[in-house]
Write an enzyme that holds these catalytic residues in place. Structure first.
Site, PDB file in Angstrom:
ATOM      1  N   GLY A   1     -56.281   1.604  10.336  1.00 58.86           N
ATOM      2  CA  GLY A   1     -57.723   1.626  10.139  1.00 58.86           C
ATOM      3  C   GLY A   1     -58.275   0.218   9.986  1.00 58.86           C
ATOM      4  O   GLY A   1     -57.538  -0.740   9.722  1.00 58.86           O
TER       5      GLY A   1
ATOM      6  N   ASP B   1     -51.537   7.592   4.101  1.00 61.75           N
ATOM      7  CA  ASP B   1     -52.509   8.682   4.222  1.00 61.75           C
ATOM      8  C   ASP B   1     -52.448   9.219   5.643  1.00 61.75           C
ATOM      9  O   ASP B   1     -51.382   9.208   6.245  1.00 61.75           O
ATOM     10  CB  ASP B   1     -53.907   8.214   3.807  1.00 61.75           C
ATOM     11  CG  ASP B   1     -54.521   7.195   4.769  1.00 61.75           C
ATOM     12  OD1 ASP B   1     -53.763   6.454   5.433  1.00 61.75           O
ATOM     13  OD2 ASP B   1     -55.759   7.131   4.848  1.00 61.75           O
TER      14      ASP B   1
ATOM     15  N   GLU C   1     -48.889   0.719   3.692  1.00 69.31           N
ATOM     16  CA  GLU C   1     -50.008   0.705   2.753  1.00 69.31           C
ATOM     17  C   GLU C   1     -49.700   0.093   1.386  1.00 69.31           C
ATOM     18  O   GLU C   1     -50.572  -0.518   0.761  1.00 69.31           O
ATOM     19  CB  GLU C   1     -50.560   2.123   2.583  1.00 69.31           C
ATOM     20  CG  GLU C   1     -51.379   2.633   3.741  1.00 69.31           C
ATOM     21  CD  GLU C   1     -50.554   3.109   4.925  1.00 69.31           C
ATOM     22  OE1 GLU C   1     -51.132   3.406   5.977  1.00 69.31           O
ATOM     23  OE2 GLU C   1     -49.305   3.176   4.783  1.00 69.31           O
TER      24      GLU C   1
ATOM     25  N   GLY D   1     -53.271   4.339  10.307  1.00 73.40           N
ATOM     26  CA  GLY D   1     -54.106   5.269  11.060  1.00 73.40           C
ATOM     27  C   GLY D   1     -53.623   5.520  12.468  1.00 73.40           C
ATOM     28  O   GLY D   1     -53.917   6.563  13.064  1.00 73.40           O
TER      29      GLY D   1
END
Length: 363
Positions: free
Chosen positions: A80, A159, A151, A128
């Protein structure tokens, strides 16, 4: 008249943006992430455009197969757009929460897609990027693949359904990948269950052309090659022994006791955000037995708590904004992060809950 094999309809052209391009070639719908200078990092607009176009193609009889790929030669997607998330945190806005709500719906749609969803996981596939590929039905890696959920390095946790994916990996290898944030080879991705097929990078263009006219399963089988051995598979014995604990501090102690290459792994974990490491471990334990929708709901809950805390912002500052690579974590050690601190990340959000499971029940 244009060659039908490379036809792009007017409607599909209008749905595209400069950052993600959509076209139909023969029976193949293609989504190309188009931010090569940023290794195709995913923005809110890109996620929204993909969700909309993939929903359209799901009901389009002219499209038999979907392909997602990245522009340029550096990778599918580096994750992301964390610079945008950083700015949103500084501004105290809701843009990141809104982005994740759309992105997670996209992840769920991909997992349930009614047509073959082919992902070219070539080059970098991080964060992502895993979400828009590893939930698909035809996941292709190459000798250039460098995949990961890094992350914890930026004070966050896996996530986009990554906690569920890694919880299903052999033994504790997924836990190892989550806590260390290590980059994984294509062979490691196959071993972890994040991909299905190895295809040499040089043959992806030819495979894409064949997918325009042939069924995905048969086409991919023709191009499939043999992946090199997985390094992670060879390490599983000591990984399983060290990561079996539900306590991150004990995991680090076990790694140091094992010695050898495991000591370096312990050192790596201790450079990550202590809060992120402990919450990531708890996330992987809690997600077992959940559906993807439920896992995404849990990740959304945790993610919003990280937006409000200090480490996510500090991690992005240190790694991406100032690039001094010296984050100051609060708390600074695993021992200082209490069980109550960890539990607070999973507390209900009230009216802000993401309700993917309920949305699916009402369809």
């Amino acid at each position: 008249m244009a060659d039908r094999a490379s036809e792009t309809t007017a409607e599909e052209t209008s749905r595209g943006t400069a950052e993600v391009l959509f076209e139909r070639r023969g029976r193949l719908g293609i989504a190309t992430l188009n931010r090569p200078k940023a290794v195709n990092a995913l923005t809110a607009g890109m996620a929204a455009a993909m969700l909309d176009q993939l929903t359209r193609w799901a009901d389009d009889d002219a499209v038999a197969t979907l392909l997602v790929r990245g522009a340029g030669d550096r990778g599918l997607c580096a994750g992301g757009d964390i610079v945008a998330i950083y700015q949103d945190m500084l501004d105290g806005g809701d843009a990141s929460a809104d982005f994740w709500a759309v992105e997670y719906r996209l992840n769920l749609l991909i997992s349930e897609y009614p047509k073959p969803y082919v992902a070219f996981m070539d080059g970098l596939v991080l964060g992502g990027g895993v979400g828009i590929s590893a939930h698909g039905s035809v996941r292709i890696v190459t000798e250039r693949t460098r995949m990961g959920m890094p992350e914890t390095t930026i004070g966050f946790v896996p996530d986009v359904g990554g906690t569920l994916l890694l919880s299903r990996s052999p033994g504790e290898t997924g836990t190892h990948a989550a806590l260390t944030g290590a980059h994984l080879s294509g062979a490691d991705a196959l071993f972890l269950g994040l991909a299905d097929t190895f295809v040499p990078s040089a043959r992806l263009g030819e495979l894409a052309t064949v997918l325009e006219t042939e069924p995905a399963e048969a086409a991919v089988a023709r191009f499939a090659g043999t992946a090199p051995p997985s390094v992670l598979a060879a390490q599983q014995e000591w990984i399983d022994a060290c990561y079996a604990s539900d306590d991150a501090g004990e995991i680090v102690d076990r790694l140091r006791t094992v010695g050898g290459e495991a000591v370096g792994v312990a050192d790596t974990i201790e450079t990550k955000s202590p809060t992120a490491v402990k919450v990531a471990l708890a996330s992987l334990r809690r997600v077992r037995g959940l559906t993807l929708g439920e896992a995404l709901e849990q990740e959304y809950r945790v993610g919003l708590r990280f937006l409000a805390g200090p480490d996510f912002r500090e991690g992005i500052r240190a790694q991406v904004v100032d690039k001094d690579r010296t984050p100051h974590w609060v708390p600074a050690s695993l021992a200082e992060v209490s069980n109550d601190d960890v539990e607070a990340y999973f507390a209900p959000l009230g009216d802000r809950e993401l309700k993917l499971s309920k949305e699916r029940d009402n369809v």
